[in-house]
Design a protein around this motif. Structure first.
Motif, PDB file in Angstrom:
ATOM      1  N   SER A  37       0.773  -1.247   0.020  1.00  0.00           N
ATOM      2  CA  SER A  37      -0.067  -0.490  -0.028  1.00  0.00           C
ATOM      3  C   SER A  37       0.829   1.394  -0.205  1.00  0.00           C
ATOM      4  N   GLY A  38       0.251   2.728  -0.725  1.00  0.00           N
ATOM      5  CA  GLY A  38       0.953   3.421  -0.826  1.00  0.00           C
ATOM      6  C   GLY A  38       2.061   3.751  -1.176  1.00  0.00           C
ATOM      7  N   MET A  39       1.669   3.140  -2.521  1.00  0.00           N
ATOM      8  CA  MET A  39       3.040   3.010  -3.203  1.00  0.00           C
ATOM      9  C   MET A  39       2.407   4.032  -4.491  1.00  0.00           C
ATOM     10  N   GLN A  40       3.843   4.801  -4.886  1.00  0.00           N
ATOM     11  CA  GLN A  40       3.979   5.617  -6.045  1.00  0.00           C
ATOM     12  C   GLN A  40       4.250   5.368  -7.457  1.00  0.00           C
ATOM     13  N   VAL A  41       3.436   5.468  -7.825  1.00  0.00           N
ATOM     14  CA  VAL A  41       3.612   5.230  -9.559  1.00  0.00           C
ATOM     15  C   VAL A  41       3.388   6.042 -10.825  1.00  0.00           C
ATOM     16  N   SER A  42       3.685   6.095 -11.662  1.00  0.00           N
ATOM     17  CA  SER A  42       3.965   6.253 -12.936  1.00  0.00           C
ATOM     18  C   SER A  42       3.943   5.772 -13.996  1.00  0.00           C
ATOM     19  N   PHE A  43       3.051   6.293 -15.452  1.00  0.00           N
ATOM     20  CA  PHE A  43       2.756   5.660 -16.750  1.00  0.00           C
ATOM     21  C   PHE A  43       2.981   6.751 -17.641  1.00  0.00           C
ATOM     22  N   ILE A  44       3.911   6.291 -18.325  1.00  0.00           N
ATOM     23  CA  ILE A  44       4.770   7.174 -19.293  1.00  0.00           C
ATOM     24  C   ILE A  44       4.024   6.471 -20.610  1.00  0.00           C
ATOM     25  N   ALA A  45       3.054   7.300 -21.218  1.00  0.00           N
ATOM     26  CA  ALA A  45       2.318   6.915 -21.857  1.00  0.00           C
ATOM     27  C   ALA A  45       3.048   7.363 -23.448  1.00  0.00           C
ATOM     28  N   SER A  59      -7.577   0.571 -16.598  1.00  0.00           N
ATOM     29  CA  SER A  59      -7.554  -0.380 -16.328  1.00  0.00           C
ATOM     30  C   SER A  59      -6.268  -0.842 -15.461  1.00  0.00           C
ATOM     31  N   PHE A  60      -5.270  -0.213 -15.635  1.00  0.00           N
ATOM     32  CA  PHE A  60      -3.903   0.278 -14.028  1.00  0.00           C
ATOM     33  C   PHE A  60      -4.227   1.168 -13.744  1.00  0.00           C
ATOM     34  N   GLU A  61      -5.211   2.148 -13.931  1.00  0.00           N
ATOM     35  CA  GLU A  61      -5.211   3.212 -12.389  1.00  0.00           C
ATOM     36  C   GLU A  61      -5.953   2.533 -12.171  1.00  0.00           C
ATOM     37  N   ARG A  62      -7.968   2.487 -12.375  1.00  0.00           N
ATOM     38  CA  ARG A  62      -8.198   1.617 -11.782  1.00  0.00           C
ATOM     39  C   ARG A  62      -7.403   1.020 -10.868  1.00  0.00           C
ATOM     40  N   ALA A  63      -7.319  -0.299 -10.944  1.00  0.00           N
ATOM     41  CA  ALA A  63      -6.139  -1.467 -10.142  1.00  0.00           C
ATOM     42  C   ALA A  63      -5.114  -0.729  -8.740  1.00  0.00           C
ATOM     43  N   ASP A  96       7.586   4.926  -6.936  1.00  0.00           N
ATOM     44  CA  ASP A  96       8.638   3.152  -6.242  1.00  0.00           C
ATOM     45  C   ASP A  96       8.470   3.097  -8.099  1.00  0.00           C
ATOM     46  N   GLY A  97       7.370   2.961  -8.910  1.00  0.00           N
ATOM     47  CA  GLY A  97       7.173   2.138  -9.753  1.00  0.00           C
ATOM     48  C   GLY A  97       7.082   2.833 -11.472  1.00  0.00           C
ATOM     49  N   VAL A  98       7.775   2.958 -12.394  1.00  0.00           N
ATOM     50  CA  VAL A  98       6.777   3.687 -13.639  1.00  0.00           C
ATOM     51  C   VAL A  98       6.407   2.148 -14.858  1.00  0.00           C
ATOM     52  N   VAL A  99       5.273   2.568 -15.500  1.00  0.00           N
ATOM     53  CA  VAL A  99       5.549   1.789 -16.621  1.00  0.00           C
ATOM     54  C   VAL A  99       5.815   2.926 -17.707  1.00  0.00           C
ATOM     55  N   GLY A 285      -3.998  -4.657 -17.962  1.00  0.00           N
ATOM     56  CA  GLY A 285      -4.091  -3.298 -16.928  1.00  0.00           C
ATOM     57  C   GLY A 285      -3.374  -3.627 -15.361  1.00  0.00           C
ATOM     58  N   TRP A 286      -4.722  -4.895 -15.423  1.00  0.00           N
ATOM     59  CA  TRP A 286      -4.436  -5.159 -13.786  1.00  0.00           C
ATOM     60  C   TRP A 286      -2.917  -6.159 -13.484  1.00  0.00           C
ATOM     61  N   GLN A 287      -2.715  -6.498 -14.746  1.00  0.00           N
ATOM     62  CA  GLN A 287      -0.978  -6.692 -14.590  1.00  0.00           C
ATOM     63  C   GLN A 287      -0.336  -6.756 -14.730  1.00  0.00           C
ATOM     64  N   LEU A 288      -0.253  -5.298 -14.922  1.00  0.00           N
ATOM     65  CA  LEU A 288       0.958  -4.298 -15.258  1.00  0.00           C
ATOM     66  C   LEU A 288       1.100  -3.808 -13.431  1.00  0.00           C
ATOM     67  N   VAL A 289      -0.281  -4.040 -12.497  1.00  0.00           N
ATOM     68  CA  VAL A 289       0.045  -3.577 -11.586  1.00  0.00           C
ATOM     69  C   VAL A 289       0.563  -4.650 -10.597  1.00  0.00           C
TER      70      VAL A 289
END
Length: 342
Positions: A37-45, A59-63, A96-99, A285-289
């Motif tokens: 919990s409490g992780m910070q993630v970025s999605f670079i499209a 989907s990633f954002e929702r999960a 903490d993580g980047v997509v 999207g859920w698998q990315l999480v």
């Protein structure tokens, strides 16, 4: 109205994949670390004009938000320089993580090492030509691009003697892998002829399609019967120039990704796009999480590869009577894993 059509198409896509999951038991991972919990993630499209990138991000954002993660997203708009500039900004946020959403780690240049030095987990969606872990990514999420290509080209081959133009974008390894596979399969087919491989950047498809279509018509005329493309975006722009030339007979088939616009076109029966090979963007999207959560826990990637699905008018028509209440089996499966529920 466009917003509601997009939602309806996404719902229809979800129904199709839900139906597949019901017919065959959950084939995804059966073990995972508990959710952090409490992780910070970025999605670079790479480009949010690409329906596949949009679908997987939503989907990633929702999960991620269901797990209490803070989500930050940026849009490179198909520009390599802009993507790298935005990646530098993301690095300064120290997530903490980047997509990497739809582009390869090579776009990062020297920044890739900087992400590694800070121990920021990197996962990708369509960030390479194969699924699973790579030397630069904890894991790359995609269906098998060769399987996607096979589904598209085999559907075209059903029409017998065909002359094919292919649209691709050589900036992306996954696009090149699909294109090479489709060309290989067509060259092995006695009744098939590869007329041309058109290297047109996805980001420029809207501006460059008119002249490409006119040129192709001058070169090949009636010999051009089918178009294959590595992404639905090309067919967002091809109908008008084809109609202007009186070429309503050409059949268009996409080897990815099952965008909302494409599903709407195919379902209506009013477009020359007759099929797309869709990937389960919601599940991906859920698998990315899930993969990020595994990286945070210092556990190996899941190695799960999502199956693609050939979407045709018949498939969509047969899905019309499905309930609008979607069965999100993948969501329940992942939540049970993350919550450690048997």
């Amino acid at each position: 109205m466009a917003r509601y059509r997009y939602a309806a198409a996404i719902c229809l896509s979800g129904l199709l994949f839900s139906a597949l999951l019901i017919a065959s038991e959950w084939a995804g991972p059966t073990q995972a670390p508990p959710a952090r919990s409490g992780m910070q993630v970025s999605f670079i499209a790479a480009d949010f004009r690409n329906g596949g990138v949009v679908g997987v991000y939503r989907s990633f954002e929702r999960a991620a938000k269901l797990l209490g993660w803070r989500v930050h997203a940026v849009d490179g708009r198909g520009d390599v320089v802009e993507i790298k500039r935005l990646a530098a900004e993301v690095l300064e946020r120290n997530p903490d993580g980047v997509v990497l959403g739809g582009f390869e780690p090579g776009y990062l240049g020297e920044l890739h090492q900087a992400f590694q030095d800070r121990e920021i987990a990197l996962v990708g969606w369509h960030a390479g030509d194969r699924p699973g872990p790579t030397d630069k990514l904890f894991s790359n999420i995609t269906s098998d691009p060769l399987q996607v290509a096979d589904l598209a080209v085999e559907y075209a081959m059903r029409d017998g003697q065909i002359g094919v133009v292919l649209f691709t974008d050589s900036q992306f390894a996954i696009a090149t892998a699909k294109t090479q596979r489709m060309v290989q399969r067509l060259e092995e087919c006695v009744q098939c002829k590869v007329l041309s491989v058109e290297d047109l950047p996805i980001a420029s498809a809207g501006k460059g399609m008119d002249e490409r279509v006119r040129s192709l018509q001058r070169r090949f005329g009636a010999e051009w019967s089918h178009t294959l493309a590595i992404n639905d975006v090309y067919f967002d722009h091809i109908n008008v120039p084809l109609n202007a030339l009186g070429r309503k007979d050409i059949r268009n088939i996409s080897a990815g990704d099952g965008s909302a616009k494409a599903l709407g076109r195919i379902h209506s029966g009013l477009s020359q796009q007759v099929a797309t090979v869709a990937e389960p963007l919601g599940m991906q999207g859920w698998q990315l999480v899930d993969e990020l959560n595994r990286a945070f826990a210092d556990q190996p990637p899941s190695l799960f590869v999502t199956p693609p699905l050939l979407i045709t008018p018949q498939v969509l028509q047969e899905s019309d009577d499905l309930s609008i209440e979607l069965d999100f089996s993948h969501e329940d499966a992942y939540l049970r894993l993350w919550r450690q529920v048997d």
